[in-house]
Design a protein around this motif. Structure first.
Motif, PDB file in Angstrom:
ATOM      1  N   VAL A  95       1.404  -0.658  -0.068  1.00  0.00           N
ATOM      2  CA  VAL A  95       0.128   0.384   0.274  1.00  0.00           C
ATOM      3  C   VAL A  95       0.896   1.397   0.059  1.00  0.00           C
ATOM      4  N   ALA A  96       0.481   2.172  -1.100  1.00  0.00           N
ATOM      5  CA  ALA A  96       0.954   3.366  -0.155  1.00  0.00           C
ATOM      6  C   ALA A  96       0.238   4.170  -0.268  1.00  0.00           C
ATOM      7  N   VAL A  97       0.968   4.891   0.794  1.00  0.00           N
ATOM      8  CA  VAL A  97       0.040   5.855   1.484  1.00  0.00           C
ATOM      9  C   VAL A  97       0.501   7.243   1.661  1.00  0.00           C
ATOM     10  N   LEU A  98      -0.773   8.658   1.156  1.00  0.00           N
ATOM     11  CA  LEU A  98      -0.133   9.239   1.678  1.00  0.00           C
ATOM     12  C   LEU A  98      -0.110   9.769   3.659  1.00  0.00           C
ATOM     13  N   ARG A 121      -0.261 -10.234   5.635  1.00  0.00           N
ATOM     14  CA  ARG A 121       0.746  -8.975   5.495  1.00  0.00           C
ATOM     15  C   ARG A 121       0.047  -8.195   4.481  1.00  0.00           C
ATOM     16  N   VAL A 122       0.411  -6.904   5.143  1.00  0.00           N
ATOM     17  CA  VAL A 122       0.041  -5.602   4.676  1.00  0.00           C
ATOM     18  C   VAL A 122       1.678  -5.099   4.914  1.00  0.00           C
ATOM     19  N   GLU A 123       1.691  -4.186   3.870  1.00  0.00           N
ATOM     20  CA  GLU A 123       2.857  -3.353   3.332  1.00  0.00           C
ATOM     21  C   GLU A 123       3.097  -1.921   3.168  1.00  0.00           C
ATOM     22  N   LEU A 124       3.303  -1.262   3.759  1.00  0.00           N
ATOM     23  CA  LEU A 124       2.785   0.322   3.868  1.00  0.00           C
ATOM     24  C   LEU A 124       4.390   0.859   3.614  1.00  0.00           C
ATOM     25  N   ALA A 125       4.147   1.764   2.896  1.00  0.00           N
ATOM     26  CA  ALA A 125       5.036   3.143   2.100  1.00  0.00           C
ATOM     27  C   ALA A 125       4.591   4.017   1.860  1.00  0.00           C
ATOM     28  N   GLU A 126       4.742   5.986   3.169  1.00  0.00           N
ATOM     29  CA  GLU A 126       4.041   6.783   2.565  1.00  0.00           C
ATOM     30  C   GLU A 126       4.931   6.963   1.689  1.00  0.00           C
TER      31      GLU A 126
END
Length: 330
Positions: A95-98, A121-126
């Motif tokens: 997930v690309a997240v603001l 599994r959830v991977e986040l990147a701001e």
């Protein structure tokens, strides 16, 4: 027969424009990219690339094959989605997240997912919305949370599907409490006109209404050039009759809050930043802008990946977290 991994390299080149950019995005060396594209060219039997200075560009055949590659990759993603439907959780969701959503929406969404799908599994990147949507289209992410400012339109990338989460008001942010008076005093040490404007702004922060035009002679903090947030904020100032003095250009909204609370700057901040706490506790006074503008917050995903159960679960958790009153209360 064309290999899908080589077709992806050609598609990436069509999107990113340079071999170096493709190599960086996929963690390959430029020489490896060149070798694989050369093999794809031999498989095709026609020239796909031509040199152009230090770069390469796609030939007519190359552009046609890149378009085919996009369709092949979408078909591959649809097949994988069907397989995942038989065994949910076999692939992570990236997930690309603001920034504001990373601070407020995602913690609540991850809590929901921990209860509903503990093995997922959830991977986040701001990342900035502009970059997040591009990388989503390029398959760097599976889902993106982005924003749309009123009066500014984003490019509609083919193959992406948007779903609106809701709206987020944007307000004038000035120093509140004791800092407001010190803020006005510091700014008032300059020219008479600047001092008068600062006095009015300081008085507004102490309880009166702040008009945007009152802040014409103040220092501003805004997001970096090239972002929709920056362009929109500058437009609001120009509509109020002045060019903002942007002394602080920062991507970190927490730094915006600190500078404003200390009386060093003023800015425009979204309500989502205050989820779970009151802005007054951070030393910030908020005032509505004319017309009470809001930005739209939305999720985006590739249409080919929509059937994936993991993506659906994450999307639904994000929507529920955003809609919860406790999440968005200031």
């Amino acid at each position: 027969m064309f290999e899908l991994r080589r077709l992806r390299l050609l598609r990436e080149l069509a999107q990113r424009g340079t071999l170096a950019a493709v190599a960086e995005a996929l963690s390959y060396s430029p020489s490896t990219i060149s070798q694989q594209l050369a093999q794809l060219e031999r498989d095709a039997g026609v020239p796909l690339l031509v040199p152009e200075g230090r770069r390469v560009r796609l030939t007519e055949h190359g552009a046609a094959l890149a378009a085919h590659a996009a369709r092949a990759l979408e078909a591959d993603e649809q097949i994988r989605a069907e397989l995942e439907a038989l065994q949910p959780g076999i692939a992570p969701v990236r997930v690309a997240v603001l920034q504001t959503a990373a601070r407020t929406v995602m913690p609540a969404a991850l809590t929901l997912l921990a209860e509903r799908a503990p093995r997922l599994r959830v991977e986040l990147a701001e990342v900035p919305p502009e970059e997040g949507l591009f990388e989503l289209a390029a398959r760097g992410f599976d889902l993106a949370i982005a924003e749309q400012y009123p009066g500014l339109t984003r490019e509609h990338r083919s193959g992406l599907e948007r779903r609106t989460l809701g709206t987020d008001p944007i307000r004038i942010a000035t120093a509140g409490g004791a800092a407001a008076g010190a803020d006005a005093d510091r700014a008032g040490a300059g020219a008479d006109r600047a001092g008068a404007a600062a006095d009015r702004a300081g008085a507004g922060a102490r309880g009166g209404r702040v008009e945007l035009s009152m802040l014409a002679d103040r220092a501003w903090v805004m997001e970096p050039r090239g972002t929709a947030a920056r362009e929109w904020a500058v437009q609001q100032c120009r509509a109020a009759g002045f060019e903002p003095d942007v002394r602080f250009e920062l991507a970190d909204l927490a730094a915006h809050v600190q500078l404003i609370a200390a009386g060093h700057a003023v800015g425009l901040l979204p309500d989502l930043l205050w989820a779970g706490r009151r802005p007054q506790a951070d030393g910030i006074a908020l005032t509505d802008l004319p017309g009470s503008p809001v930005r739209e917050i939305f999720t985006a995903e590739r249409r080919g990946a929509t059937p994936r159960p993991g993506i659906r679960l994450v999307r639904e958790a994000i929507a529920e977290a955003f809609a919860r009153p406790a999440t968005l209360n200031a």
